[in-house]
Design a protein around this motif. Structure first.
Motif, PDB file in Angstrom:
ATOM      1  N   GLN A 119     123.869  98.562 -28.934  1.00 52.10           N
ATOM      2  CA  GLN A 119     124.005  98.698 -30.379  1.00 52.10           C
ATOM      3  C   GLN A 119     122.677  99.264 -30.865  1.00 52.10           C
ATOM      4  OE1 GLN A 119     126.029  95.609 -32.731  1.00 52.10           O
ATOM      5  NE2 GLN A 119     124.245  95.633 -34.095  1.00 52.10           N
ATOM      6  N   GLU A 120     122.641 100.569 -31.048  1.00 53.09           N
ATOM      7  CA  GLU A 120     121.369 101.259 -31.255  1.00 53.09           C
ATOM      8  C   GLU A 120     120.710 100.890 -32.579  1.00 53.09           C
ATOM      9  OE1 GLU A 120     121.321 105.411 -30.487  1.00 53.09           O
ATOM     10  OE2 GLU A 120     122.562 105.256 -28.683  1.00 53.09           O
ATOM     11  N   ASP A 121     121.499 100.639 -33.608  1.00 50.83           N
ATOM     12  CA  ASP A 121     120.957 100.257 -34.918  1.00 50.83           C
ATOM     13  C   ASP A 121     121.034  98.740 -35.018  1.00 50.83           C
ATOM     14  OD1 ASP A 121     120.151  99.964 -37.491  1.00 50.83           O
ATOM     15  OD2 ASP A 121     121.521 101.422 -38.348  1.00 50.83           O
ATOM     16  N   ASP A 122     119.895  98.081 -34.863  1.00 52.62           N
ATOM     17  CA  ASP A 122     119.918  96.624 -34.745  1.00 52.62           C
ATOM     18  C   ASP A 122     118.585  96.064 -35.209  1.00 52.62           C
ATOM     19  OD1 ASP A 122     120.970  94.162 -34.166  1.00 52.62           O
ATOM     20  OD2 ASP A 122     120.949  94.407 -31.987  1.00 52.62           O
ATOM     21  N   ILE A 123     118.541  94.740 -35.413  1.00 56.09           N
ATOM     22  CA  ILE A 123     117.290  94.058 -35.734  1.00 56.09           C
ATOM     23  C   ILE A 123     117.121  92.858 -34.814  1.00 56.09           C
ATOM     24  CG2 ILE A 123     117.381  94.775 -38.151  1.00 56.09           C
ATOM     25  CD1 ILE A 123     118.015  91.847 -38.865  1.00 56.09           C
ATOM     26  N   SER A 124     115.862  92.488 -34.600  1.00 58.69           N
ATOM     27  CA  SER A 124     115.569  91.294 -33.816  1.00 58.69           C
ATOM     28  C   SER A 124     115.767  90.056 -34.681  1.00 58.69           C
ATOM     29  CB  SER A 124     114.125  91.348 -33.305  1.00 58.69           C
ATOM     30  OG  SER A 124     113.214  91.346 -34.398  1.00 58.69           O
ATOM     31  N   ALA A 125     115.758  88.889 -34.064  1.00 60.09           N
ATOM     32  CA  ALA A 125     115.842  87.642 -34.821  1.00 60.09           C
ATOM     33  C   ALA A 125     114.584  87.498 -35.669  1.00 60.09           C
ATOM     34  CB  ALA A 125     115.982  86.459 -33.874  1.00 60.09           C
ATOM     35  N   PRO A 126     114.699  87.391 -36.984  1.00 58.68           N
ATOM     36  CA  PRO A 126     113.515  87.320 -37.843  1.00 58.68           C
ATOM     37  C   PRO A 126     112.702  86.045 -37.598  1.00 58.68           C
ATOM     38  CG  PRO A 126     115.488  87.884 -39.107  1.00 58.68           C
ATOM     39  CD  PRO A 126     115.953  87.420 -37.757  1.00 58.68           C
ATOM     40  N   THR A 127     111.393  86.194 -37.751  1.00 61.70           N
ATOM     41  CA  THR A 127     110.472  85.074 -37.666  1.00 61.70           C
ATOM     42  C   THR A 127     109.815  84.884 -39.024  1.00 61.70           C
ATOM     43  OG1 THR A 127     110.006  85.497 -35.331  1.00 61.70           O
ATOM     44  CG2 THR A 127     108.413  84.161 -36.547  1.00 61.70           C
ATOM     45  N   ARG A 128     109.851  83.667 -39.535  1.00 67.40           N
ATOM     46  CA  ARG A 128     109.281  83.403 -40.850  1.00 67.40           C
ATOM     47  C   ARG A 128     107.803  83.059 -40.736  1.00 67.40           C
ATOM     48  NH1 ARG A 128     111.656  79.332 -45.533  1.00 67.40           N
ATOM     49  NH2 ARG A 128     109.831  79.397 -46.898  1.00 67.40           N
ATOM     50  N   LYS A 129     106.980  83.765 -41.533  1.00 63.51           N
ATOM     51  CA  LYS A 129     105.543  83.492 -41.641  1.00 63.51           C
ATOM     52  C   LYS A 129     105.193  83.483 -43.120  1.00 63.51           C
ATOM     53  CE  LYS A 129     104.352  85.747 -37.261  1.00 63.51           C
ATOM     54  NZ  LYS A 129     103.596  86.847 -36.623  1.00 63.51           N
ATOM     55  N   GLY A 130     104.915  82.297 -43.643  1.00 65.68           N
ATOM     56  CA  GLY A 130     104.578  82.191 -45.063  1.00 65.68           C
ATOM     57  C   GLY A 130     105.719  82.657 -45.930  1.00 65.68           C
ATOM     58  N   GLN A 131     105.453  83.618 -46.812  1.00 61.63           N
ATOM     59  CA  GLN A 131     106.469  84.067 -47.752  1.00 61.63           C
ATOM     60  C   GLN A 131     107.264  85.271 -47.248  1.00 61.63           C
ATOM     61  OE1 GLN A 131     103.207  84.566 -47.969  1.00 61.63           O
ATOM     62  NE2 GLN A 131     102.633  86.178 -49.440  1.00 61.63           N
ATOM     63  N   TYR A 132     107.160  85.577 -45.921  1.00 58.90           N
ATOM     64  CA  TYR A 132     107.860  86.742 -45.381  1.00 58.90           C
ATOM     65  C   TYR A 132     108.663  86.393 -44.126  1.00 58.90           C
ATOM     66  CZ  TYR A 132     104.865  89.680 -48.336  1.00 58.90           C
ATOM     67  OH  TYR A 132     104.227  90.262 -49.407  1.00 58.90           O
ATOM     68  N   TYR A 133     109.732  87.162 -43.926  1.00 60.83           N
ATOM     69  CA  TYR A 133     110.412  87.235 -42.639  1.00 60.83           C
ATOM     70  C   TYR A 133     109.949  88.513 -41.947  1.00 60.83           C
ATOM     71  CZ  TYR A 133     113.787  83.803 -44.467  1.00 60.83           C
ATOM     72  OH  TYR A 133     114.387  82.682 -45.000  1.00 60.83           O
ATOM     73  N   TYR A 134     109.536  88.405 -40.707  1.00 59.64           N
ATOM     74  CA  TYR A 134     109.114  89.562 -39.920  1.00 59.64           C
ATOM     75  C   TYR A 134     110.131  89.809 -38.806  1.00 59.64           C
ATOM     76  CZ  TYR A 134     104.558  89.393 -42.227  1.00 59.64           C
ATOM     77  OH  TYR A 134     103.545  89.421 -43.161  1.00 59.64           O
ATOM     78  N   TYR A 135     110.387  91.086 -38.517  1.00 56.02           N
ATOM     79  CA  TYR A 135     111.349  91.430 -37.475  1.00 56.02           C
ATOM     80  C   TYR A 135     111.146  92.888 -37.069  1.00 56.02           C
ATOM     81  CZ  TYR A 135     113.776  93.274 -41.609  1.00 56.02           C
ATOM     82  OH  TYR A 135     114.085  93.934 -42.772  1.00 56.02           O
ATOM     83  N   LYS A 136     111.785  93.272 -35.976  1.00 52.97           N
ATOM     84  CA  LYS A 136     111.778  94.656 -35.513  1.00 52.97           C
ATOM     85  C   LYS A 136     113.164  95.259 -35.729  1.00 52.97           C
ATOM     86  CE  LYS A 136     108.358  93.825 -31.856  1.00 52.97           C
ATOM     87  NZ  LYS A 136     108.116  93.885 -30.396  1.00 52.97           N
TER      88      LYS A 136
END
Length: 756
Positions: A119-136
């Motif tokens: 599935q070429e268009d995808d995101i990783s499982a987000p990681t929460r840090k403070g007031q943001y979710y970070y992901y690839k």
């Protein structure tokens, strides 16, 4: 750094994404036969020009009265610019392309099939840090990832049910960094460390544009991408940490790429004025840097293969002074973390070889309390600390397990851990690893996969004792895990040691009567655990009737520390004989036959392949040796080569007579014989800092000179890549397609069968 890597699962750089296409032979109960194609391919083989032969230049090396001749020593070029060397490598590549040209259309089809499972268009499982979710994020058709974040709209504490908002009403996605844009001007591009500052305003990331694993650190504004200060050069990607919002700590390497200095850098200053926190001058030791889960301390460890000692830096004090935590005692190896008023230390010695877990007060590091004692059958591999819990990653019976313990409050006395709760898993053989989690949370994140189950991320509530699935890698093309079987078998070595083997096969294709093709993978070095995890590209073999097997041989760490000790130094040959034992077991128990048995290994696993090819060439039909470490004696005698000095405790120091002759007894280049060999593919990377391209080049040249068969021997050297091949996710899939095309050709399983 280690001589490691693989199409399999270790470590560090790996793309476990795959594709799907209709099976070439979806309903055939047995692999097809292509006898007519084979006849025509033999005619084509006669028309092929002879393989390139490297010129011979006399070169002799003497040690302990023993003279070794190496007529291909001239292939070593430290600058990687010698015209004669480059010309020879290009001739090898051209010959490989010519031999494989007959199945190029099938290779392309195989690549399309592999890529089609992604599935070429995808995101990783987000990681929460403070007031943001970070992901690839990955985009359709794009080779590289985007680093993204979104604002958190729910300010409640993080829970196992915490979900990043999506859709038109969600906060806008912000792309911090797009690798696709950065990579446009380079043939190779890789981002290693990607570290967000504590206040979420800045990002420090390390990039490699050659594949030589020498990184440049950039700092950017997380919101607008503007550069902050000048780049830091000569860094090691793994070791980069923030010490506050305006200070970085990083590690650089010496001329032989040994991590030897740790630096403190103020963002407002030039790199030339950075403060050196520690310089490790002992050539046997290399530095490592990591942060505590509490983010209150940084730890600097100086490590050899058997010994280390640790310093700590309290971030809030900003005194730029490292304080000793453990002392340098030969054979004592430790790792540390922090929570409350205590440091937590996992330490190993000859006495407690599978490690014990202890704690000591921050203000009295000599006062040690044992939390988990040493156990002969259970190895403590890793820990993760939280405010109220500790999660211990252990190994028992060749498999990982995750156990959660409650911790007393900071004001209560700390003592022996009791009443641990083990997280349960589905498959009989599997891989499970701890992932980054928030120290203040009651949620621990872990990844899980098996040879038939795609990688999944779970959040486990340590109070409620429940796991919630956060993300499963999508495998397209009608993939159904229930169509596959995984199992564990045990081969018995000549000394009575039971060696585990992990197996994967498709239950409606495998006959298990000796007629199935089988690919056996092995590594067996550095205490690395090759756990039975999911790699989607394997489906292109398994769905064609292959059995895929992993031999968990001595020299790895799957069965505990002693498993490693019994496969290194003067016991290294156990690694090779264990692999042969596993291969013989699979043949004797009708998983395959010698005529259908293929083998694969990479880096130190390529040493394995080279050694067993010399020892038992009759046992295998085809072999793939990726970036193989095959010139052991010559390399380990040369301290100017990266990794040599730090690895004398892994392989031995051949300046000592006993180690010299023992190494020579198995070093693949030194043991090529006048005998028949199976069909072989060898790969290399010109910019590889771990295994010089010249090692596999010399191995191939000498084998061409001495082997007595007509079986194909191919050498492919990536001229713009390093140890881990090309950098793009699709480019890596092309390598898998090429390797599998070679294996399938070797077994006459693709039409038309060409000149192999």
């Amino acid at each position: 750094m280690l001589r490691l890597g693989g199409l399999n699962s270790i470590s560090l750089i790996q793309i476990r994404r795959l594709s799907s296409f209709p099976l070439l032979f979806p309903s055939l109960p047995t692999p097809p036969s292509f006898s007519s194609s084979f006849s025509s391919s033999m005619a084509a083989a006669a028309a092929l020009p002879p393989p390139p032969l490297a010129k011979k230049v006399k070169h002799e090396m003497e040690m302990f009265g023993d003279v070794r001749s190496d007529d291909y020593y001239w292939l070593r070029d430290d600058s990687r610019s010698d015209p004669d060397v480059l010309s020879h490598l290009k001739k090898e590549n051209d010959y490989t392309d010519l031999v494989m040209a007959g199945v190029k259309s099938f290779e392309d089809e195989l690549y399309t099939e592999i890529r089609g499972r992604i599935q070429e268009d995808d995101i990783s499982a987000p990681t929460r840090k403070g007031q943001y979710y970070y992901y690839k994020r990955t985009l359709k058709g794009k080779e590289y990832v985007q680093y993204c974040r979104r604002l958190v709209t729910n300010e409640s504490s993080v829970s196992v049910y915490d979900i990043m908002p999506m859709g038109p009403e969600a906060p806008a996605e912000h792309v911090i960094l797009d690798e696709n844009i950065k990579a446009q001007e380079y043939d190779y591009y890789s981002i290693g460390a990607f570290k967000v500052s504590p206040d979420n305003n800045l990002v420090a990331y390390a990039e490699d544009t050659k594949g030589n694993e020498i990184y440049t650190i950039h700092v950017i504004n997380a919101e607008n991408g503007s550069a902050v200060g000048k780049p830091l050069v000569g860094a090691l990607t793994s070791y980069l940490e923030w010490a506050g919002n305006d200070t970085l700590v990083y590690v650089t390497m010496d001329a032989i790429l040994r991590p030897d200095k740790v630096w403190l850098h103020k963002l407002s200053s030039d790199q030339s004025s950075d403060h050196c926190l520690y310089h490790e001058e002992d050539e046997m030791f290399s530095l490592a840097l990591y942060a505590s889960e509490s983010k209150q301390y940084l730890f600097v460890s100086s490590d050899s293969k058997n010994t280390n000692f640790i310093f700590y830096l309290e971030i809030s004090k900003q005194e730029a002074v490292l304080m000793p935590l453990t002392t340098r005692v030969y054979g004592i190896d430790s790792s540390a973390s922090h929570r409350g008023n205590h440091f937590f230390i996992k330490r190993r010695s000859e006495e407690y070889y599978n490690s014990e877990l202890v704690a000591c007060p921050v203000d009295g590091v000599s006062e040690v309390t044992v939390l988990l004692p040493h156990r002969e059958s259970v190895k403590i591999q890793d820990i993760q600390l939280f405010n109220d819990h500790i999660v211990v990653c252990e190994r028992e019976g060749g498999l990982p397990k995750l156990t959660v313990y409650d911790l007393p409050t900071a004001s209560e006395a700390i003592g022996r851990l009791q009443g641990g709760r083990e997280i349960s898993f589905i498959d009989p053989i599997y891989s499970a690893e701890l992932e980054e989690s928030q120290f203040s949370s009651k949620i621990v994140r872990f990844s899980y996969s098996s040879m038939r189950m795609p990688p999944s991320m779970y959040d486990y509530d340590m109070d409620m004792h429940i796991s919630v699935l956060k993300k499963t890698e999508t495998v397209l093309g009608g993939f159904d895990a229930s169509n596959y079987v995984t199992e564990r078998q045990w081969a018995v070595a000549s000394d009575g040691t039971r060696v585990p083997i992990s197996l994967l096969y498709r239950k409606n294709l495998a006959r298990l009567d000796g007629s199935d093709p089988l690919l056996l993978y092995g590594y067996g070095s550095y205490e690395v655990c090759i756990d039975p995890s999911f790699v989607a590209s394997r489906l292109s073999l398994v769905d064609r009737g292959f059995i895929y097997a992993i031999a968990h041989i001595r020299g790895g760490g799957e069965m505990g520390r002693q498993w490693y000790e019994n496969g290194k130094l003067l016991k290294k040959r156990n690694t090779f004989t264990d692999f042969i034992t596993c291969a013989e077991y699979l043949v004797e128990n009708k998983y395959c036959s010698k005529e259908k048995l293929c083998i694969n290994g990479r880096s130190a696993g390529g040493l394995l392949i080279g050694a067993v090819l010399n020892m038992r060439p009759d046992l295998f039909k085809a072999a793939v040796a990726g970036v193989p470490f095959v010139d052991v004696v010559t390399t380990m005698l040369d301290p100017s080569i990266p990794l040599t000095t730090s690895e004398w405790e892994e392989w031995g120091d051949p300046r000592q007579r006993e180690y010299y002759f023992y190494m020579k007894s198995y070093s693949p280049v030194d043991n090529v014989k006048s005998q028949n060999y199976p069909k072989i593919l060898v790969t290399a990377g010109l910019n590889d800092p771990r295994v010089m391209y010249s090692e596999p080049a010399k191995f191939v040249a000498k084998m061409r000179e001495m082997k007595t068969d007509d079986n194909v021997l191919l050498f492919k050297c990536e001229l713009g890549a390093g140890h881990f091949s090309k950098s793009g996710r699709f480019e890596k899939l092309k390598e898998a397609a090429f390797t599998y095309a070679f294996i399938l050709k070797a077994l006459d399983m693709i039409p038309p069968v060409s000149s192999l």
